[in-house]
Design an enzyme around this catalytic site. Sequence first.
Site, short mmCIF file in Angstrom:
data_model
loop_
_atom_site.label_atom_id
_atom_site.label_comp_id
_atom_site.label_asym_id
_atom_site.label_seq_id
_atom_site.Cartn_x
_atom_site.Cartn_y
_atom_site.Cartn_z
N LYS A 196 -10.38 95.82 39.49
CA LYS A 196 -9.64 94.93 38.58
C LYS A 196 -10.50 94.58 37.37
O LYS A 196 -10.01 94.50 36.24
CB LYS A 196 -9.21 93.66 39.34
CG LYS A 196 -8.04 93.96 40.27
CD LYS A 196 -7.84 92.93 41.36
CE LYS A 196 -6.84 93.45 42.39
NZ LYS A 196 -6.80 92.66 43.61
N GLN A 248 -8.82 87.13 45.69
CA GLN A 248 -8.75 88.35 46.50
C GLN A 248 -8.50 87.97 47.96
O GLN A 248 -9.27 87.23 48.56
CB GLN A 248 -10.06 89.15 46.35
CG GLN A 248 -10.03 90.51 47.02
CD GLN A 248 -8.96 91.44 46.43
OE1 GLN A 248 -8.84 91.57 45.22
NE2 GLN A 248 -8.19 92.10 47.29
N ASP A 274 -0.71 86.74 40.28
CA ASP A 274 -0.32 87.58 41.44
C ASP A 274 1.08 87.20 41.93
O ASP A 274 1.65 87.89 42.78
CB ASP A 274 -1.33 87.33 42.58
CG ASP A 274 -1.94 88.63 43.08
OD1 ASP A 274 -1.56 89.69 42.56
OD2 ASP A 274 -2.79 88.57 44.00
#
Length: 282
Positions: free
Chosen positions: A53, A97, A120
């Site tokens: 990322k 994460q 997200d």
Amino acid sequence: MGTVIYGSELSQELRDQLRARIDSLKEQGKRVPCLAVILVGDNPASISYVRGKGKACESVGMKNREIDLPADISMEELKSVIQSLNEDPEVDGILLQLPLPGGLSDTEAILTIDPRKDVDGLHPINIGNFYLNEPCFVPCTPMGIMELLKRMNCDPDGKTAVVLGRSKLVGTPVARLLQNANATVTVCHSHTEHLAEVCASADILIAAIGKPKFVTEEFVKEGAYVIDVGVNRLEDGHLCGDTDFEAIKEKAGYITPVPKGVGPMTITSLLINTLKAYGETL
Ligand code: NAP
């Protein structure tokens, strides 16, 4: 033979557009969008995803702030790190994460993220708005899948779609997006009977179950649009999808490969969401 649609190529085109947009912000002397990625612990897969990322951000000229935290951090300390990123005007998107190491609650941590920075699309406020068709951050993998269908020149309106898998992250939200695009959608899972038959009725087939080469020729309607979301590591170390790609590529009209299919589109969708959190659209 079906046409193979590479997410890697589409992703590169979108990243070129993102780079151009960010270059123009720089030329105007404006602040550059910034994605903060929180990594807790040292799980090798998580480390590799986080690095990926970071590189993606660099590839478009976006700022990337990686926050590495020890696995034994307390929930309160983690929440306080997230809170400080919420309040930081230089940070547009926050990505935590997952999964977090044992002892830490994914849900509690996600609830701490400011929904306006939740790129997200995991915060319940974003999920609620998503299902209410209100403005929100659309989850990255489903968003990438819809872009791939567009690239296939597939308008879901009036088509029959079957989504194989009903996870919170992929199957359920992609089914919703397809329904919003006026497809008639069936969601299949581990209790579905006559699975091959149901799948073979689909104009659009999305495979997201995490079972290597599970979807064989009998699951595929002649000329169908097939998107393979699965990422499975074979014993020889190679990656493969949920479809038996070689067996069905002749029968499908369009198909995405693994790797170089949905994966790159997921990360690019994250960058697009970060630009949106900054206040710009692509
Ligand atoms: P998940 O949370 O494990 O969900 C799997 C789903 O598949 C469940 O709904 C399960 O049914 C269903 N399923 C499992 N075995 C089945 C079978 N034999 N027949 C019918 N349905 C079955 O997985 P996920 O997070 O959605 O991920 C799916 C795959 O996509 C994985 O390989 C993952 O690595 C990959 N993935 C890729 C990306 C990317 O960016 N490329 C992103 C996310 C995920 P039940 O609900 O009945 O258990």
